[in-house]
Design a protein around this motif. Structure first.
Motif, PDB file in Angstrom:
ATOM      1  N   LEU A   1       0.716  -1.021  -0.007  1.00 12.65           N
ATOM      2  CA  LEU A   1      -0.007   0.097   0.103  1.00 12.65           C
ATOM      3  C   LEU A   1       1.125   1.262  -0.047  1.00 12.65           C
ATOM      4  O   LEU A   1       0.714   2.260  -0.818  1.00 12.65           O
ATOM      5  N   ALA A   2       1.929   1.276   0.842  1.00  8.33           N
ATOM      6  CA  ALA A   2       2.733   2.484   1.159  1.00  8.33           C
ATOM      7  C   ALA A   2       3.605   2.554  -0.350  1.00  8.33           C
ATOM      8  O   ALA A   2       3.461   3.847  -0.608  1.00  8.33           O
ATOM      9  N   ARG A   3       4.090   1.775  -0.929  1.00  7.45           N
ATOM     10  CA  ARG A   3       4.855   1.806  -2.156  1.00  7.45           C
ATOM     11  C   ARG A   3       3.891   2.379  -3.300  1.00  7.45           C
ATOM     12  O   ARG A   3       4.372   3.000  -4.045  1.00  7.45           O
ATOM     13  N   PHE A   4       2.588   1.876  -3.409  1.00  9.48           N
ATOM     14  CA  PHE A   4       1.671   2.262  -4.285  1.00  9.48           C
ATOM     15  C   PHE A   4       1.549   3.820  -4.182  1.00  9.48           C
ATOM     16  O   PHE A   4       1.282   4.543  -5.111  1.00  9.48           O
ATOM     17  N   ILE A   5       1.129   4.211  -3.038  1.00 10.44           N
ATOM     18  CA  ILE A   5       1.001   5.598  -2.749  1.00 10.44           C
ATOM     19  C   ILE A   5       2.122   6.511  -2.969  1.00 10.44           C
ATOM     20  O   ILE A   5       1.906   7.611  -3.717  1.00 10.44           O
ATOM     21  N   ILE A   6       3.149   6.019  -2.735  1.00 10.90           N
ATOM     22  CA  ILE A   6       4.611   6.875  -2.763  1.00 10.90           C
ATOM     23  C   ILE A   6       4.490   7.022  -4.435  1.00 10.90           C
ATOM     24  O   ILE A   6       5.027   8.166  -4.793  1.00 10.90           O
ATOM     25  N   ASP A   7       4.313   5.833  -5.302  1.00 12.93           N
ATOM     26  CA  ASP A   7       4.655   5.918  -6.697  1.00 12.93           C
ATOM     27  C   ASP A   7       3.541   6.523  -7.613  1.00 12.93           C
ATOM     28  O   ASP A   7       3.438   6.702  -8.682  1.00 12.93           O
ATOM     29  N   ASN A   8       2.459   6.680  -7.055  1.00 11.64           N
ATOM     30  CA  ASN A   8       1.254   7.198  -7.554  1.00 11.64           C
ATOM     31  C   ASN A   8       0.438   7.977  -6.740  1.00 11.64           C
ATOM     32  O   ASN A   8      -0.771   8.489  -6.685  1.00 11.64           O
ATOM     33  N   GLN A   9       1.204   9.255  -6.331  1.00 15.45           N
ATOM     34  CA  GLN A   9       0.751  10.298  -5.515  1.00 15.45           C
ATOM     35  C   GLN A   9      -0.524  10.990  -6.380  1.00 15.45           C
ATOM     36  O   GLN A   9      -1.615  11.294  -5.461  1.00 15.45           O
ATOM     37  N   ASP A  10      -0.395  11.280  -7.661  1.00 15.37           N
ATOM     38  CA  ASP A  10      -1.377  11.978  -8.033  1.00 15.37           C
ATOM     39  C   ASP A  10      -2.625  11.454  -8.371  1.00 15.37           C
ATOM     40  O   ASP A  10      -3.793  11.900  -8.173  1.00 15.37           O
ATOM     41  N   GLN A  11      -2.495   9.966  -8.568  1.00 11.07           N
ATOM     42  CA  GLN A  11      -3.798   9.288  -8.587  1.00 11.07           C
ATOM     43  C   GLN A  11      -4.866   9.502  -7.415  1.00 11.07           C
ATOM     44  O   GLN A  11      -5.971   9.212  -7.659  1.00 11.07           O
ATOM     45  N   LEU A  12      -4.208   9.405  -6.256  1.00 12.30           N
ATOM     46  CA  LEU A  12      -4.755   9.146  -4.967  1.00 12.30           C
ATOM     47  C   LEU A  12      -6.000  10.419  -4.838  1.00 12.30           C
ATOM     48  O   LEU A  12      -6.947  10.345  -4.391  1.00 12.30           O
ATOM     49  N   ALA A  13      -5.577  11.752  -5.756  1.00 11.20           N
ATOM     50  CA  ALA A  13      -6.571  12.943  -5.681  1.00 11.20           C
ATOM     51  C   ALA A  13      -8.066  12.617  -6.192  1.00 11.20           C
ATOM     52  O   ALA A  13      -9.294  13.034  -5.959  1.00 11.20           O
ATOM     53  N   SER A  14      -8.010  11.437  -7.044  1.00  5.67           N
ATOM     54  CA  SER A  14      -9.356  10.853  -7.770  1.00  5.67           C
ATOM     55  C   SER A  14      -9.651   9.621  -7.461  1.00  5.67           C
ATOM     56  O   SER A  14     -10.687   9.407  -7.951  1.00  5.67           O
ATOM     57  N   LEU A  15      -8.780   8.950  -6.579  1.00  6.01           N
ATOM     58  CA  LEU A  15      -9.346   7.583  -6.166  1.00  6.01           C
ATOM     59  C   LEU A  15     -10.106   7.552  -4.707  1.00  6.01           C
ATOM     60  O   LEU A  15      -9.535   8.009  -3.855  1.00  6.01           O
ATOM     61  N   SER A  16     -11.127   7.069  -4.982  1.00  3.09           N
ATOM     62  CA  SER A  16     -11.733   6.854  -3.509  1.00  3.09           C
ATOM     63  C   SER A  16     -11.420   5.984  -2.847  1.00  3.09           C
ATOM     64  O   SER A  16     -10.496   4.824  -3.508  1.00  3.09           O
ATOM     65  N   ILE A  17     -11.798   5.476  -1.658  1.00  2.00           N
ATOM     66  CA  ILE A  17     -11.213   4.456  -0.768  1.00  2.00           C
ATOM     67  C   ILE A  17     -11.563   3.032  -1.450  1.00  2.00           C
ATOM     68  O   ILE A  17     -10.645   2.140  -1.420  1.00  2.00           O
ATOM     69  N   SER A  18     -12.783   2.967  -1.839  1.00  2.00           N
ATOM     70  CA  SER A  18     -12.999   1.660  -2.410  1.00  2.00           C
ATOM     71  C   SER A  18     -12.271   1.221  -3.809  1.00  2.00           C
ATOM     72  O   SER A  18     -11.883   0.444  -4.128  1.00  2.00           O
ATOM     73  N   SER A  19     -12.076   2.502  -4.683  1.00  3.02           N
ATOM     74  CA  SER A  19     -11.385   2.028  -5.806  1.00  3.02           C
ATOM     75  C   SER A  19      -9.652   1.855  -5.704  1.00  3.02           C
ATOM     76  O   SER A  19      -9.279   0.970  -6.491  1.00  3.02           O
ATOM     77  N   LEU A  20      -9.282   2.615  -4.578  1.00  3.11           N
ATOM     78  CA  LEU A  20      -7.819   2.101  -4.079  1.00  3.11           C
ATOM     79  C   LEU A  20      -7.766   0.638  -3.633  1.00  3.11           C
ATOM     80  O   LEU A  20      -6.848  -0.132  -3.844  1.00  3.11           O
TER      81      LEU A  20
END
Length: 309
Positions: free
Chosen positions: A41-60
């Protein structure tokens, strides 16, 4: 009631000092967790910081094949109230903002064609400038003063650095030598073992380890502690094993780019800390004028080794 609770929580997050800046430190620490799910989870967030702005918790959760409860638990591990707070912290991070601005960079109308590497150049400079700004909020002033005091009291300084941290340790060695501080630097585990075994209690050990996981650094500082030596460490992870065997901990910024895993920003932060220490030492040196004189002599000798043009 839910609205009041949410607003109260938002105020709590907003009031937390440096939460946006410190979030990357926490994510890097989580990426090294023994819990593989949390680390992924941590590695995904570090490498995809921009995506999280549009990802809901369910999508993530769906994208990583985990439950929403797992994502929520991950946020709690980071010290956050929930997923919204995680997105808020990332959005507030200066590194993310700088990256977004540079990614969306467009030439001014009528300015002509922009070189394809222009964005790369700007991104590298901005991200590494951000590392310096983060460093100011991460370094503890009392810890910095303790380090300066320990260096002034030490009869000898042993610097340790391996891999990408070795150049930082060598830079510190050169700067300490200019300040008249007896020091040596080790980046070989065998010579380091010999030096540690022979160290006297008035020897100061200074270790540099970005991850805080380098076994040789941890073991050397642990052994030095058993011999009664003072130990300083510069690391990017305040919860790493190396901090458990150090007396003074100085926190450096982590990488700000999702592309390069050992970027210049990390070294920039570490070198900035070394610079802080050396400037403080020079200013607080009891024989400051004598030190300035010696520095002038040193510069004069170095000048003799340069080719005249």
């Amino acid at each position: 009631m839910d609205g009041k609770l949410r607003r109260g929580r938002d105020r709590e997050v907003a009031a937390a000092p440096g939460i946006g800046i410190d979030i990357f430190q926490k994510l890097v620490a989580a990426s090294r967790s023994a819990d593989r799910t949390m680390a992924r989870l941590a590695r995904f967030i570090i490498d995809n910081q921009d995506q999280l702005a549009s990802l809901s918790i369910s999508s993530l959760a769906q994208q990583l094949s985990v439950s929403e409860t797992t994502v929520f638990r991950f946020c709690k591990i980071l010290g956050l109230a929930g997923y919204k707070d995680l997105r808020y912290a990332l959005a507030e991070s200066r590194g993310l903002s700088a990256g977004a601005r540079l990614t969306d960079f467009r030439p001014e109308p009528g300015s002509g064609t922009v070189h394809p590497l222009d964005v790369v150049m700007r991104r590298v400079v901005e991200v590494n400038s951000e590392a310096l700004l983060k460093t100011m909020s991460l370094v503890s002033l009392p810890a910095l003063q303790e380090t300066v005091d320990a260096l002034q009291k030490a009869s000898y300084v042993i610097l340790i650095g391996f891999g990408s941290s070795a150049p930082v340790a060598f830079d510190a060695f050169q700067r300490f030598s200019c300040l008249g501080i007896p020091a040596i630097v080790h980046s070989d585990p065998h010579t380091l073992t010999s030096a540690t075994v022979a160290a006297s209690p008035d020897t100061l050990f200074v270790g540099v380890s970005c991850s805080g996981l380098t076994r040789d650094v941890v073991e050397a500082l642990d052994a030095a502690g058993r011999r009664g030596c003072k130990r300083v460490v510069i690391t990017s992870d305040r919860d790493s094993p190396v901090t458990q065997v150090a007396d003074i901990v100085l926190i450096s910024a982590v990488r700000g780019s999702p592309i390069v895993h050992q970027d210049l920003g990390t070294k920039t932060s570490q070198l900035a800390i070394i610079e802080m220490i050396c400037v403080a030492l020079a200013l607080q040196h009891p024989e400051r004028q004598h030190l300035v004189h010696d520095k002038a002599l040193f510069d004069a000798e170095i000048a003799k080794k340069r080719i005249k043009t």
